[in-house]
Design an enzyme around this catalytic site. Structure first.
Site, PDB file in Angstrom:
ATOM      1  N   ASP A   8       0.859  -1.177   0.000  1.00  0.00           N
ATOM      2  CA  ASP A   8       0.000   0.000   0.000  1.00  0.00           C
ATOM      3  C   ASP A   8       0.901   1.235   0.000  1.00  0.00           C
ATOM      4  O   ASP A   8       2.134   1.113  -0.036  1.00  0.00           O
ATOM      5  CB  ASP A   8      -0.939  -0.028   1.206  1.00  0.00           C
ATOM      6  CG  ASP A   8      -2.264   0.671   0.941  1.00  0.00           C
ATOM      7  OD1 ASP A   8      -2.364   1.415  -0.059  1.00  0.00           O
ATOM      8  OD2 ASP A   8      -3.203   0.496   1.736  1.00  0.00           O
ATOM      9  N   GLU A  10      -0.029   4.597   1.832  1.00  0.00           N
ATOM     10  CA  GLU A  10      -0.169   5.577   2.911  1.00  0.00           C
ATOM     11  C   GLU A  10       0.846   5.380   4.031  1.00  0.00           C
ATOM     12  O   GLU A  10       1.219   6.334   4.711  1.00  0.00           O
ATOM     13  CB  GLU A  10      -1.593   5.523   3.487  1.00  0.00           C
ATOM     14  CG  GLU A  10      -2.668   6.044   2.557  1.00  0.00           C
ATOM     15  CD  GLU A  10      -3.220   4.986   1.611  1.00  0.00           C
ATOM     16  OE1 GLU A  10      -4.202   5.263   0.910  1.00  0.00           O
ATOM     17  OE2 GLU A  10      -2.644   3.874   1.571  1.00  0.00           O
ATOM     18  N   HIS A  60      -2.340  -0.246  -3.889  1.00  0.00           N
ATOM     19  CA  HIS A  60      -2.833   1.086  -3.537  1.00  0.00           C
ATOM     20  C   HIS A  60      -3.655   1.717  -4.654  1.00  0.00           C
ATOM     21  O   HIS A  60      -3.205   1.798  -5.800  1.00  0.00           O
ATOM     22  CB  HIS A  60      -1.664   2.019  -3.217  1.00  0.00           C
ATOM     23  CG  HIS A  60      -2.083   3.446  -3.009  1.00  0.00           C
ATOM     24  ND1 HIS A  60      -2.761   3.867  -1.882  1.00  0.00           N
ATOM     25  CD2 HIS A  60      -1.948   4.545  -3.793  1.00  0.00           C
ATOM     26  CE1 HIS A  60      -3.001   5.166  -1.976  1.00  0.00           C
ATOM     27  NE2 HIS A  60      -2.524   5.595  -3.135  1.00  0.00           N
ATOM     28  N   HIS A 104      -1.745   1.156   6.439  1.00  0.00           N
ATOM     29  CA  HIS A 104      -2.260   2.236   7.289  1.00  0.00           C
ATOM     30  C   HIS A 104      -3.350   1.696   8.203  1.00  0.00           C
ATOM     31  O   HIS A 104      -3.899   0.608   7.977  1.00  0.00           O
ATOM     32  CB  HIS A 104      -2.835   3.361   6.433  1.00  0.00           C
ATOM     33  CG  HIS A 104      -3.911   2.883   5.492  1.00  0.00           C
ATOM     34  ND1 HIS A 104      -5.223   2.721   5.880  1.00  0.00           N
ATOM     35  CD2 HIS A 104      -3.845   2.485   4.199  1.00  0.00           C
ATOM     36  CE1 HIS A 104      -5.929   2.269   4.859  1.00  0.00           C
ATOM     37  NE2 HIS A 104      -5.109   2.101   3.822  1.00  0.00           N
ATOM     38  N   HIS A 115      -8.062   5.157   6.937  1.00  0.00           N
ATOM     39  CA  HIS A 115      -9.356   4.908   6.307  1.00  0.00           C
ATOM     40  C   HIS A 115      -9.480   3.394   6.147  1.00  0.00           C
ATOM     41  O   HIS A 115      -8.543   2.653   6.451  1.00  0.00           O
ATOM     42  CB  HIS A 115      -9.471   5.599   4.939  1.00  0.00           C
ATOM     43  CG  HIS A 115      -8.540   5.057   3.906  1.00  0.00           C
ATOM     44  ND1 HIS A 115      -7.193   5.356   3.879  1.00  0.00           N
ATOM     45  CD2 HIS A 115      -8.747   4.214   2.858  1.00  0.00           C
ATOM     46  CE1 HIS A 115      -6.617   4.733   2.867  1.00  0.00           C
ATOM     47  NE2 HIS A 115      -7.538   4.017   2.235  1.00  0.00           N
ATOM     48  N   GLU A 134      -8.196  -2.701   6.760  1.00  0.00           N
ATOM     49  CA  GLU A 134      -7.448  -3.384   5.715  1.00  0.00           C
ATOM     50  C   GLU A 134      -6.419  -4.353   6.303  1.00  0.00           C
ATOM     51  O   GLU A 134      -6.156  -5.416   5.740  1.00  0.00           O
ATOM     52  CB  GLU A 134      -6.765  -2.347   4.815  1.00  0.00           C
ATOM     53  CG  GLU A 134      -7.785  -1.518   4.044  1.00  0.00           C
ATOM     54  CD  GLU A 134      -7.176  -0.379   3.252  1.00  0.00           C
ATOM     55  OE1 GLU A 134      -6.053  -0.529   2.734  1.00  0.00           O
ATOM     56  OE2 GLU A 134      -7.840   0.669   3.140  1.00  0.00           O
TER      57      GLU A 134
END
Length: 276
Positions: A8, A10, A60, A104, A115, A134
């Site tokens: 990912d 972030e 991502h 994240h 998020h 996630e």
């Protein structure tokens, strides 16, 4: 030893804002470079531990952030979308370990760019009534596929979330959240060295085997929009908990695949920025 990387953006070293991680952001190209270098550090660690096969999945957003020309030449790259398994595309039980780079924390936390999958559109998720984002859903689905998640890098809140979900997973904090769009950053060289050393040490040790069998599981999602929840009720097996919350039960990874369809429906019905 075959190693799978789900990457990912972030939680990558140095990145703190949507301008760092979105294709129209003014610092996105810099973010892509930082993303590649975190992954390369992890790959070097895996190779030092004896890995003979490495697959990297760009997990991502548009899933075409990683540039193949910047990636370590030993790695196979899965890039682009749609992917039926999204952040875990290509993972199967031929891999010995999975590693999450740049992850994240879930929606509602104070982590950097926190998020759950869809910016503000998804307010909460529960896996068997346990709050999940996630991180947890990736770990549980990988386990259902027969592959242990053994390490995660990200900010300190992502690392804490992983530890709370599965304390056996090693974590590498590359920054320390000071708000949703601010962080105290580890020096770049220090963060990359930490990723490389942790991957090497983790893969050089005894890896989990004989993962527990997973039976039916229930995934529930609370959407910001009641219209999304109402539309999803037209899909077989989906039931309502309330006007904005729907759920489905079944085995992982089937439930994970169904959730990917839910996000496609939600994307068609809404048009919200990922961070605000």
């Amino acid at each position: 030893m075959r190693v799978y990387f789900s990457v990912d953006m972030e939680g990558i070293t140095g990145l703190v804002d949507s301008h760092d991680v979105q294709p129209d952001g003014r610092d996105y190209e810099h973010g892509r470079l930082m993303m590649a270098e975190d992954v390369n550090a992890a790959i070097r660690g895996a190779l030092a531990a004896g890995a003979t096969g490495i697959t990297v999945n760009d997990a991502h957003g548009p899933m075409r952030n990683l540039r193949s020309d910047l990636l370590h030449p030993v790695a196979r790259l899965i890039r682009g979308k749609p992917k039926s398994m999204g952040m875990l595309e290509g993972l199967d039980d031929t891999y010995d370990a999975a590693i999450c780079i740049g992850y994240h924390s879930r929606a509602g936390t104070s982590g950097v760019l926190s998020h759950s999958f869809m910016g503000h559109e998804i307010e909460d998720l529960w896996l068997d009534d346990r709050p999940v984002g996630e991180i947890g859903l990736t770990q549980a689905t990988a386990a259902a596929l027969g592959v242990p998640v053994v390490l995660l890098s990200g900010d300190d809140t992502a690392c804490a979330e992983m530890t709370a979900w599965d304390s056996a997973v090693q974590t590498v904090p590359v920054k320390y959240a000071r708000g949703r769009f601010a962080a105290e950053l580890r020096p770049v060289a220090e963060a990359r060295d930490a990723i490389e050393a942790a991957v090497n040490a983790t893969l050089s040790g005894a890896l989990p085997t004989g993962l527990p069998a997973t039976g039916p599981t229930t995934l529930a999602v609370r959407w910001q929009s009641a219209a999304v929840a109402a539309t999803l009720l037209d899909l077989p097996g989906v039931t309502a908990r309330d006007d904005r919350t729907v759920e489905i039960s079944g085995p992982l990874p089937d439930v994970y695949r169904q959730f990917r369809v839910w996000m496609t429906v939600a994307t068609a019905l809404t048009n919200q920025p990922p961070y605000c």
